[in-house]
Design a protein around this motif. Structure first.
Motif, mmCIF file in Angstrom:
data_model
loop_
_atom_site.group_PDB
_atom_site.id
_atom_site.type_symbol
_atom_site.label_atom_id
_atom_site.label_comp_id
_atom_site.label_asym_id
_atom_site.label_seq_id
_atom_site.Cartn_x
_atom_site.Cartn_y
_atom_site.Cartn_z
ATOM 1 N N PRO A 123 -7.704 -5.643 -10.308
ATOM 2 C CA PRO A 123 -6.871 -6.727 -10.830
ATOM 3 C C PRO A 123 -7.674 -8.068 -11.223
ATOM 4 N N PRO A 124 -6.903 -8.966 -11.907
ATOM 5 C CA PRO A 124 -7.684 -10.248 -12.331
ATOM 6 C C PRO A 124 -7.858 -11.219 -11.275
ATOM 7 N N TRP A 125 -7.656 -10.808 -10.287
ATOM 8 C CA TRP A 125 -7.850 -11.767 -8.970
ATOM 9 C C TRP A 125 -8.539 -10.909 -8.083
ATOM 10 N N GLU A 126 -9.019 -11.857 -7.087
ATOM 11 C CA GLU A 126 -9.846 -11.301 -5.984
ATOM 12 C C GLU A 126 -9.228 -10.298 -5.313
ATOM 13 N N SER A 127 -9.728 -8.900 -4.776
ATOM 14 C CA SER A 127 -9.202 -8.003 -4.195
ATOM 15 C C SER A 127 -10.200 -7.348 -3.320
ATOM 16 N N VAL A 128 -9.571 -6.669 -2.076
ATOM 17 C CA VAL A 128 -10.419 -5.696 -1.401
ATOM 18 C C VAL A 128 -9.548 -4.293 -1.158
ATOM 19 N N TRP A 129 -10.413 -3.492 -1.075
ATOM 20 C CA TRP A 129 -9.774 -1.977 -0.933
ATOM 21 C C TRP A 129 -9.883 -1.513 0.624
ATOM 22 N N VAL A 130 -8.946 -0.932 1.002
ATOM 23 C CA VAL A 130 -8.834 -0.343 2.248
ATOM 24 C C VAL A 130 -8.674 1.114 2.137
ATOM 25 N N PRO A 131 -9.465 2.095 2.207
ATOM 26 C CA PRO A 131 -9.030 3.371 1.782
ATOM 27 C C PRO A 131 -7.953 3.847 2.998
ATOM 28 N N TRP A 132 -6.865 4.406 2.601
ATOM 29 C CA TRP A 132 -5.741 4.386 3.514
ATOM 30 C C TRP A 132 -4.886 5.762 2.981
ATOM 31 N N ARG A 133 -4.640 6.687 3.383
ATOM 32 C CA ARG A 133 -3.855 7.691 2.835
ATOM 33 C C ARG A 133 -2.514 7.561 3.108
ATOM 34 N N ASP A 134 -1.611 7.852 2.362
ATOM 35 C CA ASP A 134 -0.141 7.988 2.543
ATOM 36 C C ASP A 134 0.308 8.424 3.828
ATOM 37 N N PHE A 135 1.208 7.791 4.829
ATOM 38 C CA PHE A 135 1.391 8.527 5.949
ATOM 39 C C PHE A 135 0.498 8.714 6.961
ATOM 40 N N TRP A 136 -0.892 8.064 6.633
ATOM 41 C CA TRP A 136 -1.886 8.408 7.739
ATOM 42 C C TRP A 136 -2.227 6.951 8.185
ATOM 43 N N LEU A 137 -3.615 6.923 8.466
ATOM 44 C CA LEU A 137 -4.369 5.640 9.158
ATOM 45 C C LEU A 137 -5.448 5.406 8.020
ATOM 46 N N PRO A 138 -6.031 4.177 8.279
ATOM 47 C CA PRO A 138 -6.991 3.759 7.571
ATOM 48 C C PRO A 138 -8.171 4.609 7.797
ATOM 49 N N ALA A 139 -9.223 5.139 6.849
ATOM 50 C CA ALA A 139 -10.076 6.063 6.722
ATOM 51 C C ALA A 139 -11.198 5.264 7.959
ATOM 52 N N ASP A 140 -11.229 4.099 8.024
ATOM 53 C CA ASP A 140 -12.103 3.155 8.642
ATOM 54 C C ASP A 140 -11.418 2.201 9.430
ATOM 55 N N PRO A 141 -11.020 2.280 10.685
ATOM 56 C CA PRO A 141 -10.012 1.513 11.195
ATOM 57 C C PRO A 141 -10.782 0.121 11.371
ATOM 58 N N VAL A 142 -12.145 -0.083 11.742
ATOM 59 C CA VAL A 142 -12.837 -1.250 12.176
ATOM 60 C C VAL A 142 -12.773 -2.073 10.931
ATOM 61 N N ASP A 143 -13.238 -1.302 9.720
ATOM 62 C CA ASP A 143 -13.227 -2.121 8.356
ATOM 63 C C ASP A 143 -11.847 -2.472 7.951
ATOM 64 N N ALA A 144 -10.745 -1.732 8.318
ATOM 65 C CA ALA A 144 -9.434 -2.123 7.849
ATOM 66 C C ALA A 144 -9.081 -3.465 8.546
ATOM 67 N N LEU A 145 -9.309 -3.226 9.946
ATOM 68 C CA LEU A 145 -9.205 -4.657 10.685
ATOM 69 C C LEU A 145 -9.909 -5.831 10.218
ATOM 70 N N ARG A 146 -11.147 -5.504 9.760
ATOM 71 C CA ARG A 146 -11.748 -6.632 9.520
ATOM 72 C C ARG A 146 -11.277 -7.296 7.972
ATOM 73 N N LYS A 147 -10.853 -6.492 7.149
ATOM 74 C CA LYS A 147 -10.237 -6.814 5.838
ATOM 75 C C LYS A 147 -8.802 -7.464 6.079
ATOM 76 N N LEU A 148 -8.057 -7.029 7.121
ATOM 77 C CA LEU A 148 -6.752 -7.562 7.472
ATOM 78 C C LEU A 148 -7.058 -9.000 8.061
ATOM 79 N N ARG A 149 -8.076 -9.082 8.869
ATOM 80 C CA ARG A 149 -8.339 -10.235 9.458
ATOM 81 C C ARG A 149 -8.471 -11.277 8.304
ATOM 82 N N ILE A 150 -9.539 -10.998 7.231
ATOM 83 C CA ILE A 150 -9.732 -11.956 6.153
ATOM 84 C C ILE A 150 -8.387 -12.311 5.440
#
Length: 152
Positions: free
Chosen positions: A50-77
């Protein structure tokens, strides 16, 4: 500091700390009015930038993040940025993954996992956190010390 989300902006939640975040489903049009300054995409495929800053957390619908530690780090940000930026969390429908991410952010606020889910369902969407393993992810964030910035 960025101008905060305007009062009454749809799908914006006001956390007890005063931070605000918007949850959104990508299948819906971008709401009129203010745009985010930082977005966390919770999707199975990397979205176009998008035209603004973004990060991506790989996460399939109805599942969990592919990398939970990375997901927590990005959610903390996202949580930290919500103090001064217009932060948006988004997945396909804006309910399960987005509600789970918002619940993790409530754990960052100091809520226990059940309180976090209840709070998000009351203040964001009544069906947020759709499957048992999403609740487990929230409990794991809590157990990992997510409320302590030095540990998550």
């Amino acid at each position: 500091m960025t101008e905060p989300w305007s009062a009454g902006t749809p799908q914006v939640v006001h956390l007890p700390s005063g931070r605000t975040l918007r949850g959104r489903g990508l299948r819906h049009d971008l709401p009129e009015g203010q745009t985010p300054t930082f977005v966390v995409h919770l999707t199975d495929h990397e979205p176009p930038g998008p035209p603004w800053e973004s990060v991506w957390v790989p996460w399939r619908d109805f599942w969990l993040p592919a990398d939970p530690v990375d997901a927590l780090r990005k959610l903390r940000i996202a949580y930290e940025r919500a103090e001064s930026d217009r932060v948006e969390l988004c997945c396909g429908g804006g309910i399960g993954r987005t509600g789970t991410a918002l619940s993790v952010i409530c754990v960052f606020e100091g809520m226990d996992p059940q309180e976090a889910v209840t709070w998000v369902r009351k203040n964001y969407h009544s069906r947020a956190v759709e499957v048992p393993w999403q609740r487990r992810f929230i409990r794991q964030a809590f157990a990992a010390g997510a409320a302590d910035p030095g540990r998550a």
